[in-house]
Design a protein around this motif. Structure first.
Motif, PDB file in Angstrom:
ATOM      1  N   THR A  48       0.830  -1.209   0.000  1.00 24.37           N
ATOM      2  CA  THR A  48       0.000   0.000   0.000  1.00 24.37           C
ATOM      3  C   THR A  48       0.863   1.257   0.000  1.00 24.37           C
ATOM      4  O   THR A  48       0.590   2.216  -0.726  1.00 24.37           O
ATOM      5  CB  THR A  48      -0.946   0.002   1.222  1.00 24.37           C
ATOM      6  N   GLN A  49       1.922   1.247   0.793  1.00 22.43           N
ATOM      7  CA  GLN A  49       2.810   2.413   0.849  1.00 22.43           C
ATOM      8  C   GLN A  49       3.528   2.637  -0.477  1.00 22.43           C
ATOM      9  O   GLN A  49       3.657   3.775  -0.937  1.00 22.43           O
ATOM     10  CB  GLN A  49       3.824   2.245   1.977  1.00 22.43           C
ATOM     11  N   THR A  52       1.002   4.095  -2.964  1.00 20.48           N
ATOM     12  CA  THR A  52       0.684   5.485  -2.617  1.00 20.48           C
ATOM     13  C   THR A  52       1.829   6.422  -2.978  1.00 20.48           C
ATOM     14  O   THR A  52       1.613   7.461  -3.613  1.00 20.48           O
ATOM     15  CB  THR A  52       0.361   5.599  -1.110  1.00 20.48           C
ATOM     16  N   HIS A  53       3.047   6.048  -2.595  1.00 21.60           N
ATOM     17  CA  HIS A  53       4.201   6.919  -2.847  1.00 21.60           C
ATOM     18  C   HIS A  53       4.556   7.008  -4.324  1.00 21.60           C
ATOM     19  O   HIS A  53       4.966   8.079  -4.795  1.00 21.60           O
ATOM     20  CB  HIS A  53       5.409   6.463  -2.033  1.00 21.60           C
ATOM     21  N   ARG A  54       4.390   5.933  -5.080  1.00 21.97           N
ATOM     22  CA  ARG A  54       4.728   6.001  -6.505  1.00 21.97           C
ATOM     23  C   ARG A  54       3.709   6.833  -7.273  1.00 21.97           C
ATOM     24  O   ARG A  54       4.024   7.375  -8.327  1.00 21.97           O
ATOM     25  CB  ARG A  54       4.894   4.607  -7.102  1.00 21.97           C
ATOM     26  N   GLU A  55       2.474   6.921  -6.762  1.00 26.77           N
ATOM     27  CA  GLU A  55       1.484   7.790  -7.398  1.00 26.77           C
ATOM     28  C   GLU A  55       1.839   9.259  -7.186  1.00 26.77           C
ATOM     29  O   GLU A  55       1.611  10.084  -8.069  1.00 26.77           O
ATOM     30  CB  GLU A  55       0.086   7.495  -6.859  1.00 26.77           C
ATOM     31  N   PHE A  59       9.525   6.384  -8.001  1.00 25.71           N
ATOM     32  CA  PHE A  59      10.790   6.174  -7.314  1.00 25.71           C
ATOM     33  C   PHE A  59      11.937   6.338  -8.299  1.00 25.71           C
ATOM     34  O   PHE A  59      11.828   5.969  -9.460  1.00 25.71           O
ATOM     35  CB  PHE A  59      10.837   4.778  -6.686  1.00 25.71           C
ATOM     36  N   GLU A  60      13.043   6.913  -7.817  1.00 31.95           N
ATOM     37  CA  GLU A  60      14.207   7.139  -8.668  1.00 31.95           C
ATOM     38  C   GLU A  60      15.265   6.057  -8.501  1.00 31.95           C
ATOM     39  O   GLU A  60      16.091   5.857  -9.392  1.00 31.95           O
ATOM     40  CB  GLU A  60      14.805   8.503  -8.360  1.00 31.95           C
ATOM     41  N   SER A  61      15.258   5.383  -7.350  1.00 32.42           N
ATOM     42  CA  SER A  61      16.269   4.371  -7.057  1.00 32.42           C
ATOM     43  C   SER A  61      15.777   3.500  -5.907  1.00 32.42           C
ATOM     44  O   SER A  61      14.769   3.817  -5.268  1.00 32.42           O
ATOM     45  CB  SER A  61      17.585   5.040  -6.660  1.00 32.42           C
ATOM     46  N   PHE A  62      16.523   2.423  -5.645  1.00 30.66           N
ATOM     47  CA  PHE A  62      16.196   1.606  -4.479  1.00 30.66           C
ATOM     48  C   PHE A  62      16.359   2.423  -3.201  1.00 30.66           C
ATOM     49  O   PHE A  62      15.585   2.295  -2.268  1.00 30.66           O
ATOM     50  CB  PHE A  62      17.093   0.367  -4.412  1.00 30.66           C
ATOM     51  N   GLU A  63      17.379   3.284  -3.180  1.00 31.86           N
ATOM     52  CA  GLU A  63      17.603   4.130  -2.005  1.00 31.86           C
ATOM     53  C   GLU A  63      16.417   5.067  -1.777  1.00 31.86           C
ATOM     54  O   GLU A  63      15.967   5.253  -0.640  1.00 31.86           O
ATOM     55  CB  GLU A  63      18.888   4.938  -2.180  1.00 31.86           C
ATOM     56  N   LYS A  67      14.040   5.147   1.560  1.00 34.00           N
ATOM     57  CA  LYS A  67      13.814   6.367   2.349  1.00 34.00           C
ATOM     58  C   LYS A  67      12.338   6.710   2.466  1.00 34.00           C
ATOM     59  O   LYS A  67      11.863   7.086   3.530  1.00 34.00           O
ATOM     60  CB  LYS A  67      14.560   7.552   1.732  1.00 34.00           C
ATOM     61  N   ARG A  68      11.612   6.596   1.371  1.00 29.98           N
ATOM     62  CA  ARG A  68      10.218   7.030   1.360  1.00 29.98           C
ATOM     63  C   ARG A  68       9.251   6.015   1.948  1.00 29.98           C
ATOM     64  O   ARG A  68       8.223   6.390   2.517  1.00 29.98           O
ATOM     65  CB  ARG A  68       9.802   7.394  -0.068  1.00 29.98           C
TER      66      ARG A  68
END
Length: 98
Positions: A48-49, A52-55, A59-63, A67-68
């Motif tokens: 779910t996270q 939500t965060h990719r919307e 994401f630019e990287s695994f890092e 973090k997010r």
């Protein structure tokens, strides 16, 4: 054990490919199952996270994902899933074509 180690290196070398899969390729498989929750260590909460965060912003990287979202070692988790797909030959795969 060697296979998983090698796959971790392959996933790390191709990080952008797997980050893009997390951003755009990982979708619902059925109404009750999502590709993300098939990755070891990614349960409903992380799934779910991630969604939500990719919307909000891809994401630019695994890092960036770590973090997010707080998911530790996403590259290792993806490598573990690929290892399982090779070793166990499951009915449904995410990364291997049958």
């Amino acid at each position: 054990s060697d296979l998983n180690y090698v796959l971790e290196k392959v996933v790390a070398k191709n990080e952008l490919k797997y980050v893009n899969w997390l951003n755009y390729g990982a979708q619902a498989i059925t109404p009750r199952h999502h590709a993300l929750d098939m990755i070891p260590g990614v349960g409903k909460t992380f799934m779910t996270q991630i969604i939500t965060h990719r919307e909000d912003k891809p994401f630019e990287s695994f890092e960036d994902l770590e973090k997010r979202v707080g998911l530790r070692d996403p590259g290792k988790l993806i490598a573990k899933k690929i290892t399982a797909e090779i070793a166990e030959n499951p009915r449904m795969t995410l990364f291997l074509n049958k």
